[in-house]
Write a protein that holds these residues in place. Structure first.
Motif, short mmCIF file in Angstrom:
data_model
loop_
_atom_site.label_atom_id
_atom_site.label_comp_id
_atom_site.label_asym_id
_atom_site.label_seq_id
_atom_site.Cartn_x
_atom_site.Cartn_y
_atom_site.Cartn_z
N TYR A 174 0.77 -1.10 0.11
CA TYR A 174 -0.19 0.07 -0.14
C TYR A 174 0.95 1.23 0.00
CZ TYR A 174 -3.13 -3.79 1.82
OH TYR A 174 -3.71 -4.59 2.00
N ARG A 175 0.35 2.48 -0.54
CA ARG A 175 1.18 3.55 -0.71
C ARG A 175 0.25 4.76 -0.54
NH1 ARG A 175 1.79 0.66 -5.29
NH2 ARG A 175 0.87 1.60 -6.74
N ALA A 176 0.80 5.75 -0.22
CA ALA A 176 -0.10 7.30 -0.25
C ALA A 176 1.10 8.19 -0.44
CB ALA A 176 -0.55 7.57 1.38
N ASP A 193 7.48 16.18 -3.16
CA ASP A 193 6.45 15.51 -3.04
C ASP A 193 7.00 14.44 -2.16
OD1 ASP A 193 8.24 14.03 -4.99
OD2 ASP A 193 7.29 12.18 -4.51
N VAL A 194 6.14 13.66 -1.35
CA VAL A 194 6.63 12.51 -0.23
C VAL A 194 5.51 11.30 -0.47
CG1 VAL A 194 5.32 13.53 1.53
CG2 VAL A 194 7.06 11.91 2.16
N LYS A 195 6.26 10.23 -0.54
CA LYS A 195 5.67 9.09 -0.85
C LYS A 195 5.96 8.20 0.44
CE LYS A 195 5.51 8.51 -5.91
NZ LYS A 195 6.09 9.77 -6.41
N LEU A 196 4.75 7.58 1.03
CA LEU A 196 4.88 6.43 1.76
C LEU A 196 4.33 5.16 1.60
CD1 LEU A 196 5.51 5.72 4.99
CD2 LEU A 196 3.30 6.75 5.33
N PHE A 197 5.47 4.18 1.47
CA PHE A 197 4.97 2.84 0.98
C PHE A 197 4.84 2.05 2.28
CE2 PHE A 197 5.99 2.91 -3.48
CZ PHE A 197 6.94 4.06 -3.53
N PHE A 198 3.75 1.33 2.59
CA PHE A 198 3.60 0.29 3.57
C PHE A 198 3.99 -1.05 2.96
CE2 PHE A 198 0.72 3.67 4.18
CZ PHE A 198 1.15 4.24 5.53
N LEU A 199 5.43 -1.75 3.81
CA LEU A 199 5.96 -3.04 3.18
C LEU A 199 5.50 -4.08 4.05
CD1 LEU A 199 8.93 -1.02 2.09
CD2 LEU A 199 7.02 -1.82 0.68
N PRO A 200 4.36 -4.61 3.94
CA PRO A 200 3.95 -5.99 5.00
C PRO A 200 5.12 -7.03 5.03
CG PRO A 200 2.50 -5.96 3.28
CD PRO A 200 3.41 -4.70 3.11
N GLY A 205 7.52 -2.63 8.11
CA GLY A 205 8.32 -2.52 6.91
C GLY A 205 7.56 -1.20 6.44
N PHE A 206 8.47 -0.22 6.03
CA PHE A 206 7.83 1.01 5.42
C PHE A 206 8.98 1.78 4.65
CE2 PHE A 206 9.71 2.91 9.11
CZ PHE A 206 10.39 4.06 8.65
N SER A 207 8.46 2.43 3.70
CA SER A 207 9.59 3.54 2.95
C SER A 207 9.20 4.66 2.83
CB SER A 207 10.13 2.65 1.66
OG SER A 207 10.91 3.82 1.15
N LEU A 208 9.59 5.84 3.41
CA LEU A 208 9.15 7.15 3.34
C LEU A 208 10.16 7.98 2.32
CD1 LEU A 208 7.39 9.41 4.60
CD2 LEU A 208 9.17 9.73 6.02
N GLU A 209 9.64 8.64 1.50
CA GLU A 209 10.44 9.00 0.22
C GLU A 209 10.02 10.51 -0.08
OE1 GLU A 209 10.52 6.99 -3.73
OE2 GLU A 209 10.97 5.20 -2.90
N PRO A 210 10.83 11.34 0.31
CA PRO A 210 10.63 12.64 -0.05
C PRO A 210 11.57 12.93 -1.19
CG PRO A 210 11.36 12.66 2.22
CD PRO A 210 11.74 11.31 1.51
#
Lengths: 253, 361
Positions: A174-176, A193-200, A205-210
């Motif tokens: 999932y991502r937002a 921009d900033v993206k947030l991935f939820f990594l089950p 697990g997650f990845s926050l990408e500005p």
């Protein structure tokens, strides 16, 4: 050779390209779509094509090894507000098989056995033009990967790629996101921009990408873009921080 | 004007970013070691009169899986089940030897090839050893070579008693590699820690020296190891040093053309020790080796600790224990198999463990 090709393409675009009804857009993070018949691309960007106003198709040169097609459909527009849906279907097996080959960047072990798999990405976008030529976009999306078996599926945990390939090891990612784009005068465009991935696939697990970039509109058909993306993420080994400076040339027809 | 400013800012940003360490591979010259403790502590004698010391290169819990760098197979990654099965066998051997102190080499604590199992914590939790110190020798968010991916592998000291001042001392890097290879390559170290037992200061020094360099790096590592032992001994500590020194004792009968050397890739060839014949002479001259040189020279094979071929048998000695004190006579044992150590060790690693008992004054 590639430099010569890029230079020729650039010169052709500047001097021979037909005049465009609208200035270069190349905006993939908002709900905006390309005008009908318009083609835009970049050295590291996908090729985008305006099928008609409100529907944009795109694919990447990587299509040769990673067959893929993306469609963005702007289905709602009222005043300063608009909404769009983005769907993307890809078949990454040839790319992963290539990366597992000897001498192919060392990203995957040679003994990887990549099963058949399709990846479906779906995103919903909502954009508001909160001031003239300033766009604010919210997005939410999901990736799923129907596959024959997860047996032997390699884990591509390279920085920035991991969030995009993690779906191969789990049921869904999932991502937002939140994006901002603004014209600075007539020739510069700022995008953040900033993206947030939820990594089950990883516990918590997650990845926050500005990301931040500046685009310089060189001419009606050509732009240069430079910027950087950052990643603060919990990978299988733990917390990691990475950055990726980039520069790109964009062309329109 | 605007373009010039833009380009200037871009260049500065790029330089600032590139000056960093994007894959987090680097270490300070001297930095604290990582500390570990078993989940449940076992009882440890308060005033021991002797210490059983063991050194073992455990090959990242890889057992005898045929990895690509051994040139006997093409494996790169292990499953968690494989790693745990290998660790269970390693822990069983450690429990059987029942040491007070263990020097381990090639312990993965957070590596993709080891299925991200923290092997040091796992071994502490499955033996009677309570405390650990760790100095990474190969750490990277991602090693873009052969699909290795994330890596954190290094030296460890395990002890029944709490360790003090655990420190990682960086060793020189190889100079015979291009910059990109060197950036992602191993960063060898000396792991130093202190133990206080019955008011006696004991200094522990563990290392794993270079294996494949052609530029004298291994000799520099051995010299640094010896210098560290000297400094601690001169400070009045009882010194115990050990590890995988990747070279043969003086007077070894066979020094090249080993039968398990099948690699043709120069990056993984370590088959000719003829130029290194006297590299350990200083250590043997200044410290008491667990296996006395005359014992080794009388029967090399009884003390061999290494082979890369899991279908063969140990064919060279690379692993050592030294002390500034005194080993109990005849206490040294190279755990080669059931007959010499009470358990088959060939399946457990590409190195055999070595143990000896130190008399505490």
């Amino acid at each position: 050779m590639s430099r010569l090709f890029a230079a020729l393409l650039c010169l052709w675009a500047i001097f021979c390209g037909r005049a465009l009804a609208e200035p270069l857009v190349v905006s993939s993070d908002s709900t905006r779509t390309l005008p009908e018949g318009r083609i835009e691309t970049g050295v590291f960007q996908p090729v985008r094509y305006g099928l008609h106003d409100g529907l944009e198709l795109s694919s990447h040169i990587l299509m040769l090894v990673n067959p893929q097609l993306q469609a963005k459909w702007r289905f709602f527009e009222r005043g300063r507000y608009s909404s769009a849906a983005v769907g993307r279907l890809s078949y990454p097996k040839p790319l992963l098989d290539l990366l597992a080959g000897e001498g192919a960047l060392g990203l995957l072990p040679e003994d990887s056995r990549v099963p058949q798999v399709l990846v479906l990405d779906m995103d919903a976008l909502a954009t508001a033009e909160w001031m003239p030529e300033q766009l604010l976009t919210l997005s939410a999306g999901i990736s799923v990967a129907p596959r024959g078996s997860a047996e032997g599926m390699p884990l591509l945990d390279f920085p920035f790629l991991y969030a995009r390939f993690a779906v191969l090891k789990t049921t869904a990612v999932y991502r937002a996101g939140l994006g901002y784009e603004a014209m600075l005068g007539a020739r510069f465009r700022l995008a953040a921009d900033v993206k947030l991935f939820f990594l089950p696939v990883v516990d918590g697990g997650f990845s926050l990408e500005p990301g931040l970039s500046l685009r310089w509109l060189l001419a009606e058909h050509v732009a240069l873009e430079a910027g950087a993306r950052f990643e603060y993420a919990r990978y299988p080994p733990g917390m990691q921080f990475h950055y990726l400076p980039f520069i790109d040339a964009l062309f329109a027809w | 004007m605007i373009l010039a400013s833009f380009v200037r800012v871009l260049l500065l940003c790029t330089l600032a970013l590139c000056a960093c360490d994007p894959f987090h591979v680097e270490f300070d010259k001297i930095e604290p070691a990582e500390r570990y403790q078993a989940g449940e502590l076992s009882a440890a004698p308060a005033a021991p009169t002797q210490l059983k010391v063991m050194t073992w290169n455990v090959k990242f819990g890889g057992g005898r899986i045929d990895f690509f760098f051994d040139c006997f197979g093409d494996r790169v990654l292990m499953s968690k089940a494989e790693v745990v099965a290998n660790l269970e066998a390693i822990a069983a051997k450690i429990r059987q030897v029942d040491p007070d102190l263990v020097f381990l080499q090639e312990v993965d604590i957070n590596s993709k090839r080891g299925a991200f199992v923290n092997q040091l914590q796992w071994l502490l939790d499955h033996t009677d050893l309570n405390h650990g110190a760790y100095g990474s020798q190969w750490r990277a968010d991602f090693v873009p070579s052969d699909g290795l991916g994330a890596m954190d592998d290094g030296n460890a000291i395990l002890s029944r008693w709490p360790l003090r001042d655990a420190t990682r001392l960086a060793l020189p890097l190889r100079s015979d590699q291009d910059a990109l290879t060197r950036y992602f390559y191993l960063r060898r170290n000396i792991l130093r820690a202190h133990l206080e037992l019955a008011e006696r200061e004991i200094a522990l020094v563990a290392t794993h020296t270079d294996a494949y360099g052609d530029d004298g790096t291994k000799l520099r590592h051995i010299e640094a190891f010896e210098a560290e032992l000297d400094a601690l001994r001169d400070d009045g500590a009882l010194v115990i040093g050990g590890g995988d020194l990747n070279t043969l004792p003086p007077g070894s009968d066979k020094q090249h053309d080993f039968p398990d050397a099948v690699c043709t890739d120069e990056d993984f060839i370590a088959d000719d020790y003829r130029a290194e014949a006297e590299w350990l002479a200083g250590l043997y001259g200044s410290y008491a080796p667990a296996v006395a040189l005359e014992d080794y020279q009388a029967d090399n094979a009884a003390h061999f600790t290494h082979t890369v071929d899991g279908r063969g048998f140990w064919n060279r000695k690379l692993d050592y224990l030294f002390t500034s004190g005194q080993w109990q006579p005849d206490s040294a044992l190279t755990h080669q198999d059931q007959a010499r150590g009470g358990m088959e060790t060939m399946p457990l690693s590409d190195h055999a463990p070595l143990s000896a008992v130190l008399e505490l004054p």
